[in-house]
Motif scaffolding. Sequence first.
Motif, PDB file in Angstrom:
ATOM      1  N   THR A  88       0.844  -1.187   0.000  1.00  0.00           N
ATOM      2  CA  THR A  88       0.000   0.000   0.000  1.00  0.00           C
ATOM      3  C   THR A  88       0.882   1.241   0.000  1.00  0.00           C
ATOM      4  O   THR A  88       1.841   1.315   0.756  1.00  0.00           O
ATOM      5  CB  THR A  88      -0.906   0.002   1.250  1.00  0.00           C
ATOM      6  OG1 THR A  88      -1.653  -1.208   1.258  1.00  0.00           O
ATOM      7  CG2 THR A  88      -1.842   1.172   1.243  1.00  0.00           C
ATOM      8  N   PRO A  89       0.558   2.241  -0.821  1.00  0.00           N
ATOM      9  CA  PRO A  89       1.363   3.465  -0.840  1.00  0.00           C
ATOM     10  C   PRO A  89       1.357   4.154   0.525  1.00  0.00           C
ATOM     11  O   PRO A  89       0.397   4.027   1.292  1.00  0.00           O
ATOM     12  CB  PRO A  89       0.676   4.348  -1.869  1.00  0.00           C
ATOM     13  CG  PRO A  89      -0.379   3.548  -2.503  1.00  0.00           C
ATOM     14  CD  PRO A  89      -0.567   2.291  -1.723  1.00  0.00           C
ATOM     15  N   PRO A  90       2.418   4.906   0.841  1.00  0.00           N
ATOM     16  CA  PRO A  90       2.464   5.607   2.118  1.00  0.00           C
ATOM     17  C   PRO A  90       1.351   6.648   2.239  1.00  0.00           C
ATOM     18  O   PRO A  90       0.919   7.229   1.254  1.00  0.00           O
ATOM     19  CB  PRO A  90       3.828   6.280   2.129  1.00  0.00           C
ATOM     20  CG  PRO A  90       4.415   6.095   0.789  1.00  0.00           C
ATOM     21  CD  PRO A  90       3.586   5.134   0.020  1.00  0.00           C
ATOM     22  N   VAL A  91       0.916   6.868   3.455  1.00  0.00           N
ATOM     23  CA  VAL A  91      -0.120   7.853   3.765  1.00  0.00           C
ATOM     24  C   VAL A  91       0.526   8.899   4.675  1.00  0.00           C
ATOM     25  O   VAL A  91       1.308   8.552   5.550  1.00  0.00           O
ATOM     26  CB  VAL A  91      -1.314   7.185   4.488  1.00  0.00           C
ATOM     27  CG1 VAL A  91      -2.432   8.182   4.722  1.00  0.00           C
ATOM     28  CG2 VAL A  91      -1.820   5.997   3.696  1.00  0.00           C
ATOM     29  N   PRO A  92       0.220  10.179   4.471  1.00  0.00           N
ATOM     30  CA  PRO A  92       0.832  11.198   5.329  1.00  0.00           C
ATOM     31  C   PRO A  92       0.431  11.021   6.787  1.00  0.00           C
ATOM     32  O   PRO A  92      -0.681  10.609   7.090  1.00  0.00           O
ATOM     33  CB  PRO A  92       0.294  12.519   4.769  1.00  0.00           C
ATOM     34  CG  PRO A  92      -0.889  12.170   3.954  1.00  0.00           C
ATOM     35  CD  PRO A  92      -0.721  10.749   3.517  1.00  0.00           C
ATOM     36  N   THR A  93       1.355  11.354   7.677  1.00  0.00           N
ATOM     37  CA  THR A  93       1.058  11.302   9.098  1.00  0.00           C
ATOM     38  C   THR A  93       0.308  12.563   9.510  1.00  0.00           C
ATOM     39  O   THR A  93       0.351  13.579   8.812  1.00  0.00           O
ATOM     40  CB  THR A  93       2.347  11.196   9.933  1.00  0.00           C
ATOM     41  OG1 THR A  93       3.084  12.411   9.774  1.00  0.00           O
ATOM     42  CG2 THR A  93       3.186   9.995   9.517  1.00  0.00           C
ATOM     43  N   ALA A  94      -0.335  12.506  10.652  1.00  0.00           N
ATOM     44  CA  ALA A  94      -1.069  13.670  11.170  1.00  0.00           C
ATOM     45  C   ALA A  94      -0.136  14.863  11.373  1.00  0.00           C
ATOM     46  O   ALA A  94      -0.550  16.010  11.249  1.00  0.00           O
ATOM     47  CB  ALA A  94      -1.771  13.315  12.475  1.00  0.00           C
ATOM     48  N   ALA A  95       1.129  14.604  11.644  1.00  0.00           N
ATOM     49  CA  ALA A  95       2.091  15.687  11.869  1.00  0.00           C
ATOM     50  C   ALA A  95       2.321  16.528  10.616  1.00  0.00           C
ATOM     51  O   ALA A  95       2.811  17.652  10.708  1.00  0.00           O
ATOM     52  CB  ALA A  95       3.417  15.112  12.355  1.00  0.00           C
ATOM     53  N   GLN A  96       1.975  16.000   9.432  1.00  0.00           N
ATOM     54  CA  GLN A  96       2.199  16.734   8.193  1.00  0.00           C
ATOM     55  C   GLN A  96       0.984  17.570   7.777  1.00  0.00           C
ATOM     56  O   GLN A  96       1.036  18.299   6.800  1.00  0.00           O
ATOM     57  CB  GLN A  96       2.601  15.779   7.074  1.00  0.00           C
ATOM     58  CG  GLN A  96       3.853  14.987   7.381  1.00  0.00           C
ATOM     59  CD  GLN A  96       4.977  15.836   7.955  1.00  0.00           C
ATOM     60  OE1 GLN A  96       5.317  16.894   7.441  1.00  0.00           O
ATOM     61  NE2 GLN A  96       5.563  15.371   9.057  1.00  0.00           N
ATOM     62  N   ALA A  97      -0.111  17.471   8.524  1.00  0.00           N
ATOM     63  CA  ALA A  97      -1.320  18.235   8.211  1.00  0.00           C
ATOM     64  C   ALA A  97      -1.160  19.697   8.629  1.00  0.00           C
ATOM     65  O   ALA A  97      -0.299  20.033   9.440  1.00  0.00           O
ATOM     66  CB  ALA A  97      -2.520  17.612   8.923  1.00  0.00           C
ATOM     67  N   PHE A  98      -2.008  20.559   8.114  1.00  0.00           N
ATOM     68  CA  PHE A  98      -1.956  21.977   8.463  1.00  0.00           C
ATOM     69  C   PHE A  98      -2.133  22.222   9.948  1.00  0.00           C
ATOM     70  O   PHE A  98      -1.438  23.030  10.530  1.00  0.00           O
ATOM     71  CB  PHE A  98      -3.044  22.758   7.706  1.00  0.00           C
ATOM     72  CG  PHE A  98      -2.641  23.109   6.308  1.00  0.00           C
ATOM     73  CD1 PHE A  98      -1.622  24.012   6.063  1.00  0.00           C
ATOM     74  CD2 PHE A  98      -3.285  22.542   5.232  1.00  0.00           C
ATOM     75  CE1 PHE A  98      -1.246  24.342   4.774  1.00  0.00           C
ATOM     76  CE2 PHE A  98      -2.925  22.867   3.931  1.00  0.00           C
ATOM     77  CZ  PHE A  98      -1.902  23.765   3.705  1.00  0.00           C
ATOM     78  N   ALA A  99      -3.053  21.543  10.587  1.00  0.00           N
ATOM     79  CA  ALA A  99      -3.402  21.837  11.972  1.00  0.00           C
ATOM     80  C   ALA A  99      -2.442  21.217  12.988  1.00  0.00           C
ATOM     81  O   ALA A  99      -2.572  21.460  14.177  1.00  0.00           O
ATOM     82  CB  ALA A  99      -4.819  21.348  12.257  1.00  0.00           C
ATOM     83  N   ALA A 100      -1.500  20.422  12.547  1.00  0.00           N
ATOM     84  CA  ALA A 100      -0.642  19.684  13.474  1.00  0.00           C
ATOM     85  C   ALA A 100       0.567  20.492  13.913  1.00  0.00           C
ATOM     86  O   ALA A 100       1.372  20.893  13.093  1.00  0.00           O
ATOM     87  CB  ALA A 100      -0.178  18.389  12.829  1.00  0.00           C
TER      88      ALA A 100
END
Length: 187
Positions: A10-22
């Motif tokens: 499965t392709p990698p998924v961004p972590t929550a730390a990479q989101a705008f609000a993190a």
Amino acid sequence: MIHNGSAEVTPPVPTAAQAFAAGPSVHTEAAADPLPPSAPLRLRIPEIDVDAPLTGLGLGADGALEVPPAADRNLAGWWRDGTRPGAKGTAIVAGHVDNAQGPAVFYALGSLKKGHRIEVDRQDGRTAVFTIDAVEVYAKEHFPDGKVYGEADRAEIRVITCGGGFSRGSGGYQGNVVAFGHLIGVR
């Protein structure tokens, strides 16, 4: 989802730390002045080994952005009726995460981090250099059109691919991964 022998990858998924609000942002670099419009020719994302030619994309009959031909795994597309990368506004680039032969141009897009670079070679001989502000994943039914496609007062870029889980019986990938960036320099 890629089949690799007997294993599914499965392709990698961004972590929550990479989101705008993190948490605190690492993208403190000031925005560069926008460039005059010029067609993009090539896109590079060194951190994930992307070095791809670009083709112009239009809108399909359903109003959705077309996708590049799936047969060329290393081809990305830009919305030719929209903002050119480096010019003022929001430039849109899209590419496949995979195809029947394996991973494609934006397979690793979800592994990018804030502060990584996107470089776009342009027809005018300049290279627009962007920094990544955030990488987020959205379910198809909750895709934020305004946030992703909305106009910007500076030169910004969105790089989009499929992601967010895969279902064979429900039309493939269930969402999209989007990398958001802004222009920080020109070479």
